[in-house]
Design a protein around this motif. Sequence first.
Motif, PDB file in Angstrom:
ATOM      1  N   ASP A  30       0.716  -1.355   0.111  1.00 31.20           N
ATOM      2  CA  ASP A  30       0.143   0.052   0.134  1.00 31.20           C
ATOM      3  C   ASP A  30       0.834   1.362   0.017  1.00 31.20           C
ATOM      4  OD1 ASP A  30      -2.351  -1.446  -0.187  1.00 31.20           O
ATOM      5  OD2 ASP A  30      -2.552  -1.346   2.274  1.00 31.20           O
ATOM      6  N   ILE A  31       1.909   1.291   0.743  1.00 35.07           N
ATOM      7  CA  ILE A  31       3.128   2.523   0.691  1.00 35.07           C
ATOM      8  C   ILE A  31       4.218   1.721   0.325  1.00 35.07           C
ATOM      9  CG2 ILE A  31       3.997   4.185   2.008  1.00 35.07           C
ATOM     10  CD1 ILE A  31       1.473   4.061   4.039  1.00 35.07           C
ATOM     11  N   GLU A  32       4.928   2.233  -0.696  1.00 30.75           N
ATOM     12  CA  GLU A  32       6.460   1.641  -1.195  1.00 30.75           C
ATOM     13  C   GLU A  32       7.256   2.058   0.158  1.00 30.75           C
ATOM     14  OE1 GLU A  32       7.440  -0.540  -3.512  1.00 30.75           O
ATOM     15  OE2 GLU A  32       5.491  -0.407  -4.406  1.00 30.75           O
ATOM     16  N   PRO A  33       8.242   0.910   0.398  1.00 30.51           N
ATOM     17  CA  PRO A  33       9.215   1.309   1.246  1.00 30.51           C
ATOM     18  C   PRO A  33      10.419   2.107   0.686  1.00 30.51           C
ATOM     19  CG  PRO A  33       9.560  -0.895   0.711  1.00 30.51           C
ATOM     20  CD  PRO A  33       8.298  -0.486   0.230  1.00 30.51           C
ATOM     21  N   GLN A  34      11.112   2.983   1.428  1.00 33.70           N
ATOM     22  CA  GLN A  34      12.161   3.789   0.863  1.00 33.70           C
ATOM     23  C   GLN A  34      13.438   3.488   2.204  1.00 33.70           C
ATOM     24  OE1 GLN A  34      14.455   4.633  -0.933  1.00 33.70           O
ATOM     25  NE2 GLN A  34      15.465   6.631  -0.524  1.00 33.70           N
ATOM     26  N   TYR A  35      14.273   2.531   1.771  1.00 31.51           N
ATOM     27  CA  TYR A  35      15.313   1.976   2.660  1.00 31.51           C
ATOM     28  C   TYR A  35      16.732   2.175   2.108  1.00 31.51           C
ATOM     29  CZ  TYR A  35      14.893  -1.855  -0.700  1.00 31.51           C
ATOM     30  OH  TYR A  35      14.838  -2.539  -1.580  1.00 31.51           O
ATOM     31  N   LYS A  36      16.837   2.959   0.969  1.00 32.55           N
ATOM     32  CA  LYS A  36      18.277   2.990   0.235  1.00 32.55           C
ATOM     33  C   LYS A  36      18.911   4.303   0.866  1.00 32.55           C
ATOM     34  CE  LYS A  36      17.508  -0.057  -3.587  1.00 32.55           C
ATOM     35  NZ  LYS A  36      17.392   0.013  -5.230  1.00 32.55           N
ATOM     36  N   GLU A  37      18.210   5.261   0.829  1.00 35.05           N
ATOM     37  CA  GLU A  37      18.625   6.719   1.266  1.00 35.05           C
ATOM     38  C   GLU A  37      17.720   7.346   2.371  1.00 35.05           C
ATOM     39  OE1 GLU A  37      21.585   7.560   0.183  1.00 35.05           O
ATOM     40  OE2 GLU A  37      21.923   6.223  -1.443  1.00 35.05           O
ATOM     41  N   LEU A  38      18.128   8.354   2.871  1.00 30.03           N
ATOM     42  CA  LEU A  38      17.249   9.137   3.896  1.00 30.03           C
ATOM     43  C   LEU A  38      16.595  10.042   3.024  1.00 30.03           C
ATOM     44  CD1 LEU A  38      20.089   9.553   6.575  1.00 30.03           C
ATOM     45  CD2 LEU A  38      18.210   8.040   6.673  1.00 30.03           C
ATOM     46  N   PRO A  39      15.455  10.284   3.599  1.00 28.98           N
ATOM     47  CA  PRO A  39      14.670   9.685   4.825  1.00 28.98           C
ATOM     48  C   PRO A  39      14.190   8.468   4.640  1.00 28.98           C
ATOM     49  CG  PRO A  39      13.420  11.372   3.752  1.00 28.98           C
ATOM     50  CD  PRO A  39      14.648  11.477   3.044  1.00 28.98           C
ATOM     51  N   LEU A  40      14.326   7.666   5.598  1.00 25.44           N
ATOM     52  CA  LEU A  40      13.861   6.132   5.359  1.00 25.44           C
ATOM     53  C   LEU A  40      12.291   6.386   5.482  1.00 25.44           C
ATOM     54  CD1 LEU A  40      16.088   4.266   7.810  1.00 25.44           C
ATOM     55  CD2 LEU A  40      16.159   4.644   5.280  1.00 25.44           C
ATOM     56  N   ASP A  44       3.760  -3.047  11.750  1.00 20.16           N
ATOM     57  CA  ASP A  44       4.282  -1.539  11.354  1.00 20.16           C
ATOM     58  C   ASP A  44       5.682  -1.773  11.952  1.00 20.16           C
ATOM     59  OD1 ASP A  44       4.224   0.943  10.181  1.00 20.16           O
ATOM     60  OD2 ASP A  44       4.055   1.679  12.446  1.00 20.16           O
ATOM     61  N   ALA A  45       5.853  -2.108  13.162  1.00 14.53           N
ATOM     62  CA  ALA A  45       7.127  -2.369  13.787  1.00 14.53           C
ATOM     63  C   ALA A  45       8.231  -3.108  13.103  1.00 14.53           C
ATOM     64  CB  ALA A  45       7.009  -2.638  15.329  1.00 14.53           C
ATOM     65  N   ALA A  46       7.531  -3.934  12.693  1.00 15.98           N
ATOM     66  CA  ALA A  46       8.807  -5.047  11.970  1.00 15.98           C
ATOM     67  C   ALA A  46       9.061  -4.484  10.583  1.00 15.98           C
ATOM     68  CB  ALA A  46       7.816  -6.240  11.703  1.00 15.98           C
ATOM     69  N   GLN A  47       8.140  -3.637   9.918  1.00 17.45           N
ATOM     70  CA  GLN A  47       8.369  -3.135   8.777  1.00 17.45           C
ATOM     71  C   GLN A  47       9.586  -2.290   8.806  1.00 17.45           C
ATOM     72  OE1 GLN A  47       7.377  -4.381   6.043  1.00 17.45           O
ATOM     73  NE2 GLN A  47       8.561  -2.862   4.567  1.00 17.45           N
ATOM     74  N   HIS A  48       9.248  -1.122   9.991  1.00 15.45           N
ATOM     75  CA  HIS A  48      10.435  -0.258  10.349  1.00 15.45           C
ATOM     76  C   HIS A  48      11.624  -0.750  10.330  1.00 15.45           C
ATOM     77  CE1 HIS A  48       7.159   2.689  10.794  1.00 15.45           C
ATOM     78  NE2 HIS A  48       8.079   3.634  10.907  1.00 15.45           N
ATOM     79  N   LYS A  49      11.328  -2.162  11.448  1.00 18.44           N
ATOM     80  CA  LYS A  49      13.037  -2.706  11.534  1.00 18.44           C
ATOM     81  C   LYS A  49      13.670  -3.338  10.244  1.00 18.44           C
ATOM     82  CE  LYS A  49      15.969  -4.218  14.445  1.00 18.44           C
ATOM     83  NZ  LYS A  49      15.729  -4.916  15.592  1.00 18.44           N
ATOM     84  N   ALA A  50      12.972  -4.010   9.448  1.00 19.40           N
ATOM     85  CA  ALA A  50      13.162  -4.316   8.291  1.00 19.40           C
ATOM     86  C   ALA A  50      14.092  -3.073   7.375  1.00 19.40           C
ATOM     87  CB  ALA A  50      12.204  -4.884   7.299  1.00 19.40           C
ATOM     88  N   ALA A  51      13.293  -1.986   7.269  1.00 20.13           N
ATOM     89  CA  ALA A  51      14.116  -0.842   6.390  1.00 20.13           C
ATOM     90  C   ALA A  51      15.095  -0.542   7.117  1.00 20.13           C
ATOM     91  CB  ALA A  51      12.947   0.101   6.276  1.00 20.13           C
TER      92      ALA A  51
END
Length: 755
Positions: free
Chosen positions: A322-332, A369-376
Amino acid sequence: MIKRNKLKLFLIGIIFVCFTLFSKTQVNASSSLSSNELLKFNNYTIKKDTTIEQINENFGKPRIEYDSPFGGKACTYYDDEYMWMLHIETNASGEIKGYGCINGDFIARNYSQGDDYSSVVWYMSGTVIDDDDDGKVVGVYEYNVTSKDVELYKANYISSSDYLYNLQKSSLVVSKILAKKHNYDFPQTYIDEDIFYMNEELKDNGTDLYNFARSTGKTTYISLVLSGTDFCDYELPNPLMLGKQTENYTRAENYKYVFYDMKVQDKDSFRLYTTILFVDPAFLEQKETVPLTSNEISLLDAVRAKYQEFTQHGQSITKNFDIEPQYKELPLVAGKWSDMALLMVTDYINLARLGLGLHELELNQDIADAAQHKAALVVYNKSHGYTGGHFPEQPEGVDDDFFSKAQSYMTENLYTGDIQTSIVSALNDGYGDPIECGHRYNLLDPSATQWGVGAVGSGGLSLGWQGVHKVSGFESYTNELVAWPSNGIFTMDLAYKGIGNWTARFYKNYSVSSNTEVTIKCLNTGKTYEITQENKNNSGRFLQVTGSNLITFRDDTIAYENGDVFEITLHNVIDRAKGNSTDYTYRSVFMNMSQINKVGVSDIKLSKESIELLPGESIKIDTTVAPDNATNKLLRYTSSDEDIVTVRQDGTIYARSAGKAIITVTSYSTTGLSKTISIVVNGDTQEEPETPGEYIKGDLDRNSVVNSDDAAIALDLYRYGNVSAEDLLIGDMDENGLINSDDAALILDVYRYGK
């Protein structure tokens, strides 16, 4: 690895325009062969006009000999210690068309023993084997052919599978030589005739042994080495080409066979699909069905219902995020998996828990949501030089709120894979914690009530993905044991990458001890596997007790499939209430939920239902199954009287003596489904015709000359049958009532030596 140059059609055309048929690019100038010499091997020179008889004088009779698609013989020579091998193939005139060797002291046209390998392009390039450690050439296979030779080879190869079966024997020698070179045992033998021709029958029905095993839940009986397409306009099947593929592959002793298979995908281009397998012959065992207990039936019903929910949720997914993650650069940006995707994987983990009789985990969106934050955060830290793991540092630029969510304290798994594949990896704990299997027991904690899952990454399946599981809550439970495979219903769908170590963990009433040992019995076959303190370090076995509640064990010779029921007995465990040592027994029922919708065979269709033959004749029955999408297409052929007719497992029937017999074709998948073929073999021998006027013994083409063409005709009659009485009179050189390869050899003797 085998070095091969796969040329596109337009490049082949250019080569043919620019060079003659035999043009080559010489890559090692050390070759000292004259134009008439093919190979120098162990101080013996093989020339274009060298005969098999002359080679035999130097190396002795071939250890392996069979018909070659070039029209002559394939001969394999090797020593008892598997230090070297020489392989020669001839045409019907005895001319050498294929030749090669491994180890020994050799000089070939393009390489010598110990040369540095470098890429080379030439027509019919053959095979080059180099040592993986230093790149030095240790084996070659080359050809001395015209385009007519190649076309004859292809036509003969396509028309009969016998050559491929016999090629197994020579390829096995190469496998054994390479194993000895690397100082490991290669106990396997080539696949037996029945299984080989069963595979040929499966190929006629649009599948093969490997896909049969996959579709029927028998994958643990098959270990894949290679699967891929080869374009063989530049390389014909040869022992070095196939045997090399097993280099540095070892398997447990139950994998008795190595199987080198090549399926013709396209007859015009001679496109071959190569599959190399290790095979446990037990995959054909006729197993008894084991009745389930009432509790097992109840657990199975619950798992099946959950699997239906899993399937429905999976089919309803329209997008992953539903929301694409951004984990390569800031802001996460943590991102958010779709609700349907999260529900699907929650069903997935609950397949395992319900099979164990545990209560289901409930999806908690806040935990997800917490697990998704940890993965990123973990992936960002790994790629930018920060510490990761369960307690990562907070990089500059990552705000406190993001970091706090990622670090929400609760039971946590960090495992490679997306939200689904990471579950499989964690349950079958393969790295980091393979003894105590903490990742497994975090997901199978009988007290846990809620969970959330997240993952970020890219690539197919687990490639490049980081999964995170967070588990929370507490609820009372009655389970005294949680085992994997499950003490209850073991959902095989959750172990498609393998089980890993087997474990049994007590939560109540019992404890393990340093003397605890294990007996595993397959109730379907009666096979028993003992894992003791004495044999636990033997190859393929493992046993370890951790603390007072966990035992970890394995026996790599155990193969399993859908419907198997295993009885596991833990010896010398402590009954806490009584304080004494006792045995504890539980059952694990292996069930593949994806097999629920398997398609059975409804009919067997035969090209003939009655046949008349003469002794010595043969015929192949074309057999297909309906429907075309049946899961298990395997058939078994049996003869009611093998003194009269025998039958090969690809449907080829051989008449032996006069009489009547029945060939029965039986489906492996549908109980009671079979068809029969009535066979009548007429006469004790084929009737001799009236003398056909003047004729010359061996002159099968009736042109008054005995030559290699007559030998080729004799081989065709041997391979394909339909021998007339007149053919038998003229071509049966040794007068044994048959025409076979011995007669072809005698005809060649008449041609060469006039005798």
